[in-house]
Scaffold this motif. Structure first.
Motif, PDB file in Angstrom:
ATOM      1  N   VAL A 121      34.028  22.384 -17.412  1.00 32.70           N
ATOM      2  CA  VAL A 121      34.514  23.331 -18.414  1.00 32.70           C
ATOM      3  C   VAL A 121      33.477  24.432 -18.563  1.00 32.70           C
ATOM      4  CG1 VAL A 121      35.276  23.600 -20.798  1.00 32.70           C
ATOM      5  CG2 VAL A 121      35.678  21.438 -19.599  1.00 32.70           C
ATOM      6  N   HIS A 122      33.932  25.664 -18.480  1.00 30.65           N
ATOM      7  CA  HIS A 122      33.048  26.823 -18.612  1.00 30.65           C
ATOM      8  C   HIS A 122      33.605  27.800 -19.634  1.00 30.65           C
ATOM      9  CE1 HIS A 122      31.720  25.332 -14.705  1.00 30.65           C
ATOM     10  NE2 HIS A 122      30.599  25.988 -14.936  1.00 30.65           N
ATOM     11  N   ALA A 123      32.715  28.390 -20.362  1.00 32.39           N
ATOM     12  CA  ALA A 123      33.084  29.501 -21.243  1.00 32.39           C
ATOM     13  C   ALA A 123      32.841  30.784 -20.475  1.00 32.39           C
ATOM     14  CB  ALA A 123      32.231  29.486 -22.499  1.00 32.39           C
ATOM     15  N   VAL A 124      33.776  31.697 -20.583  1.00 30.16           N
ATOM     16  CA  VAL A 124      33.609  33.014 -19.979  1.00 30.16           C
ATOM     17  C   VAL A 124      33.214  33.959 -21.110  1.00 30.16           C
ATOM     18  CG1 VAL A 124      34.705  34.865 -18.675  1.00 30.16           C
ATOM     19  CG2 VAL A 124      35.364  32.484 -18.260  1.00 30.16           C
ATOM     20  N   MET A 125      32.074  34.576 -20.947  1.00 34.22           N
ATOM     21  CA  MET A 125      31.527  35.438 -21.982  1.00 34.22           C
ATOM     22  C   MET A 125      32.083  36.851 -21.845  1.00 34.22           C
ATOM     23  SD  MET A 125      29.919  33.020 -23.204  1.00 34.22           S
ATOM     24  CE  MET A 125      29.157  33.867 -24.548  1.00 34.22           C
ATOM     25  N   PRO A 126      31.943  37.681 -22.885  1.00 33.41           N
ATOM     26  CA  PRO A 126      32.447  39.063 -22.821  1.00 33.41           C
ATOM     27  C   PRO A 126      31.884  39.861 -21.644  1.00 33.41           C
ATOM     28  CG  PRO A 126      31.905  38.498 -25.080  1.00 33.41           C
ATOM     29  CD  PRO A 126      31.432  37.352 -24.218  1.00 33.41           C
ATOM     30  N   ASN A 127      30.661  39.546 -21.206  1.00 32.00           N
ATOM     31  CA  ASN A 127      30.064  40.282 -20.080  1.00 32.00           C
ATOM     32  C   ASN A 127      30.462  39.706 -18.725  1.00 32.00           C
ATOM     33  OD1 ASN A 127      28.564  37.961 -19.825  1.00 32.00           O
ATOM     34  ND2 ASN A 127      26.585  38.912 -20.242  1.00 32.00           N
ATOM     35  N   GLY A 128      31.323  38.655 -18.716  1.00 31.25           N
ATOM     36  CA  GLY A 128      31.786  38.070 -17.459  1.00 31.25           C
ATOM     37  C   GLY A 128      30.982  36.883 -16.983  1.00 31.25           C
ATOM     38  N   SER A 129      29.832  36.621 -17.582  1.00 31.70           N
ATOM     39  CA  SER A 129      29.042  35.458 -17.182  1.00 31.70           C
ATOM     40  C   SER A 129      29.704  34.185 -17.702  1.00 31.70           C
ATOM     41  CB  SER A 129      27.614  35.575 -17.723  1.00 31.70           C
ATOM     42  OG  SER A 129      27.615  35.516 -19.129  1.00 31.70           O
ATOM     43  N   THR A 130      29.317  33.052 -17.128  1.00 26.43           N
ATOM     44  CA  THR A 130      29.876  31.775 -17.560  1.00 26.43           C
ATOM     45  C   THR A 130      28.761  30.849 -18.025  1.00 26.43           C
ATOM     46  OG1 THR A 130      29.763  30.738 -15.394  1.00 26.43           O
ATOM     47  CG2 THR A 130      31.789  31.935 -15.932  1.00 26.43           C
ATOM     48  N   ILE A 131      29.138  29.947 -18.909  1.00 28.35           N
ATOM     49  CA  ILE A 131      28.223  28.927 -19.396  1.00 28.35           C
ATOM     50  C   ILE A 131      28.963  27.606 -19.331  1.00 28.35           C
ATOM     51  CG2 ILE A 131      26.862  28.104 -21.354  1.00 28.35           C
ATOM     52  CD1 ILE A 131      26.818  30.997 -22.380  1.00 28.35           C
ATOM     53  N   ALA A 132      28.346  26.601 -18.699  1.00 26.87           N
ATOM     54  CA  ALA A 132      28.968  25.279 -18.600  1.00 26.87           C
ATOM     55  C   ALA A 132      28.894  24.556 -19.938  1.00 26.87           C
ATOM     56  CB  ALA A 132      28.272  24.458 -17.523  1.00 26.87           C
ATOM     57  N   CYS A 133      29.991  23.910 -20.293  1.00 26.21           N
ATOM     58  CA  CYS A 133      30.054  23.140 -21.533  1.00 26.21           C
ATOM     59  C   CYS A 133      29.587  21.716 -21.256  1.00 26.21           C
ATOM     60  CB  CYS A 133      31.481  23.122 -22.057  1.00 26.21           C
ATOM     61  SG  CYS A 133      31.691  22.175 -23.577  1.00 26.21           S
ATOM     62  N   PRO A 134      28.608  21.238 -22.012  1.00 21.68           N
ATOM     63  CA  PRO A 134      28.200  19.844 -21.834  1.00 21.68           C
ATOM     64  C   PRO A 134      29.296  18.900 -22.328  1.00 21.68           C
ATOM     65  CG  PRO A 134      26.833  20.968 -23.490  1.00 21.68           C
ATOM     66  CD  PRO A 134      27.836  21.944 -23.009  1.00 21.68           C
ATOM     67  N   PRO A 135      29.415  17.709 -21.741  1.00 21.48           N
ATOM     68  CA  PRO A 135      30.452  16.780 -22.188  1.00 21.48           C
ATOM     69  C   PRO A 135      30.139  16.201 -23.565  1.00 21.48           C
ATOM     70  CG  PRO A 135      29.063  15.744 -20.548  1.00 21.48           C
ATOM     71  CD  PRO A 135      28.619  17.181 -20.650  1.00 21.48           C
ATOM     72  N   CYS A 136      31.182  15.764 -24.244  1.00 22.33           N
ATOM     73  CA  CYS A 136      31.085  14.990 -25.491  1.00 22.33           C
ATOM     74  C   CYS A 136      30.570  15.761 -26.696  1.00 22.33           C
ATOM     75  CB  CYS A 136      30.244  13.729 -25.282  1.00 22.33           C
ATOM     76  SG  CYS A 136      30.896  12.669 -23.994  1.00 22.33           S
ATOM     77  N   ILE A 137      30.686  17.074 -26.685  1.00 18.60           N
ATOM     78  CA  ILE A 137      30.380  17.852 -27.880  1.00 18.60           C
ATOM     79  C   ILE A 137      31.659  18.550 -28.321  1.00 18.60           C
ATOM     80  CG2 ILE A 137      27.968  18.231 -27.193  1.00 18.60           C
ATOM     81  CD1 ILE A 137      28.839  21.180 -26.671  1.00 18.60           C
ATOM     82  N   SER A 138      31.694  19.027 -29.531  1.00 15.82           N
ATOM     83  CA  SER A 138      32.875  19.714 -30.029  1.00 15.82           C
ATOM     84  C   SER A 138      33.093  21.014 -29.270  1.00 15.82           C
ATOM     85  CB  SER A 138      32.716  20.023 -31.524  1.00 15.82           C
ATOM     86  OG  SER A 138      33.707  20.926 -31.930  1.00 15.82           O
ATOM     87  N   ILE A 139      34.222  21.106 -28.576  1.00 13.27           N
ATOM     88  CA  ILE A 139      34.531  22.329 -27.836  1.00 13.27           C
ATOM     89  C   ILE A 139      34.748  23.491 -28.810  1.00 13.27           C
ATOM     90  CG2 ILE A 139      37.024  22.002 -27.627  1.00 13.27           C
ATOM     91  CD1 ILE A 139      36.587  23.020 -24.644  1.00 13.27           C
ATOM     92  N   PHE A 140      35.256  23.188 -30.001  1.00 17.39           N
ATOM     93  CA  PHE A 140      35.488  24.224 -31.013  1.00 17.39           C
ATOM     94  C   PHE A 140      34.170  24.853 -31.449  1.00 17.39           C
ATOM     95  CE2 PHE A 140      39.026  21.313 -31.294  1.00 17.39           C
ATOM     96  CZ  PHE A 140      40.106  22.172 -31.303  1.00 17.39           C
ATOM     97  N   ASP A 141      33.203  24.010 -31.791  1.00 19.26           N
ATOM     98  CA  ASP A 141      31.900  24.507 -32.237  1.00 19.26           C
ATOM     99  C   ASP A 141      31.190  25.244 -31.105  1.00 19.26           C
ATOM    100  OD1 ASP A 141      32.462  23.303 -34.651  1.00 19.26           O
ATOM    101  OD2 ASP A 141      31.217  21.532 -34.241  1.00 19.26           O
ATOM    102  N   TRP A 142      31.322  24.715 -29.900  1.00 19.05           N
ATOM    103  CA  TRP A 142      30.642  25.297 -28.753  1.00 19.05           C
ATOM    104  C   TRP A 142      31.178  26.699 -28.452  1.00 19.05           C
ATOM    105  CZ3 TRP A 142      32.409  26.091 -23.569  1.00 19.05           C
ATOM    106  CH2 TRP A 142      31.396  26.356 -22.650  1.00 19.05           C
ATOM    107  N   ILE A 143      32.520  26.858 -28.479  1.00 16.22           N
ATOM    108  CA  ILE A 143      33.141  28.165 -28.232  1.00 16.22           C
ATOM    109  C   ILE A 143      32.705  29.176 -29.293  1.00 16.22           C
ATOM    110  CG2 ILE A 143      35.357  29.395 -28.339  1.00 16.22           C
ATOM    111  CD1 ILE A 143      36.601  26.899 -27.028  1.00 16.22           C
ATOM    112  N   LYS A 144      32.749  28.735 -30.543  1.00 16.65           N
ATOM    113  CA  LYS A 144      32.398  29.620 -31.647  1.00 16.65           C
ATOM    114  C   LYS A 144      30.932  30.051 -31.563  1.00 16.65           C
ATOM    115  CE  LYS A 144      34.257  28.611 -35.526  1.00 16.65           C
ATOM    116  NZ  LYS A 144      34.610  27.937 -36.772  1.00 16.65           N
TER     117      LYS A 144
END
Length: 193
Positions: A121-144
């Motif tokens: 799972v990766h977040a795509v940032m406004p500048n186009g870069s990506t950040i990998a989401c670590p497992p087992c954390i709140s995806i809601f909090d992580w996105i925000k």
């Protein structure tokens, strides 16, 4: 390019805009409605609020948008369906409350442990870069926290060892349940702590 990097020059079949994410409570309701088990789950949750908390915490970790491995459904839906069926089966066999609760949780957990390692799972940032989401954390909090624009799910396809699965079980259990609930589930299996 790192192994966890995602190529962003195309639209993925498994991506969502971050505004599609709703609260964990709403995610749980959406999944239970999709699998047509909302009434059943509501009755179970009324009697077993700690199971509702575990299910809501799972919705917080993966949301109702996380795809299933076959990409024809959603992981939360499959986990909750298996959990409801396991609870129903245990209750039909006159299992104790603790045994029924344990059956619900174990079935839900096993579906997630089986499928979660197959995805990145990766977040795509406004500048186009990506950040990998670590497992087992709140995806809601992580996105925000990251202020991401989109979330992309890509199949990983790597075999996971039994030790890695066990580590994931432990991580998920600690993310979904309180210590007291873990002890209660262990006692429901006839184990002492």
């Amino acid at each position: 390019m790192t192994p966890d990097a995602v190529v962003l020059n195309r639209i993925y079949s498994n991506e969502q805009n971050c505004d599609e994410f709703v609260s964990p409570e709403q995610s749980l309701k959406i999944s239970l409605t999709r699998i047509e088990r909302r009434g059943f789950a509501k009755a179970v949750f009324l009697c077993r609020p700690n199971i509702e908390v575990a299910a809501r915490n799972l919705a917080k970790v993966i949301s109702h948008l996380f795809p299933s491995v076959n990409e024809e459904g959603f992981l939360l839906d499959e986990a909750l369906k298996a959990a409801c069926e396991a609870y129903e089966e245990a209750a039909a066999c006159a299992a104790s409350d603790a045994e029924s609760m344990t059956a619900f949780f174990k079935a839900m957990l096993e579906v997630v442990v089986e499928q979660l390692p197959q995805w990145r799972v990766h977040a795509v940032m406004p500048n186009g870069s990506t950040i990998a989401c670590p497992p087992c954390i709140s995806i809601f909090d992580w996105i925000k926290k990251r202020q991401a624009e989109r979330v992309v799910y890509t199949k990983h396809g790597v075999r996971v060892s039994q030790e890695e699965r066990q580590a994931l079980r432990i991580m998920l259990t600690s993310a979904l349940l309180s210590f007291a609930d873990i002890v209660h589930l262990q006692q429901g299996q006839g184990k002492t702590t």
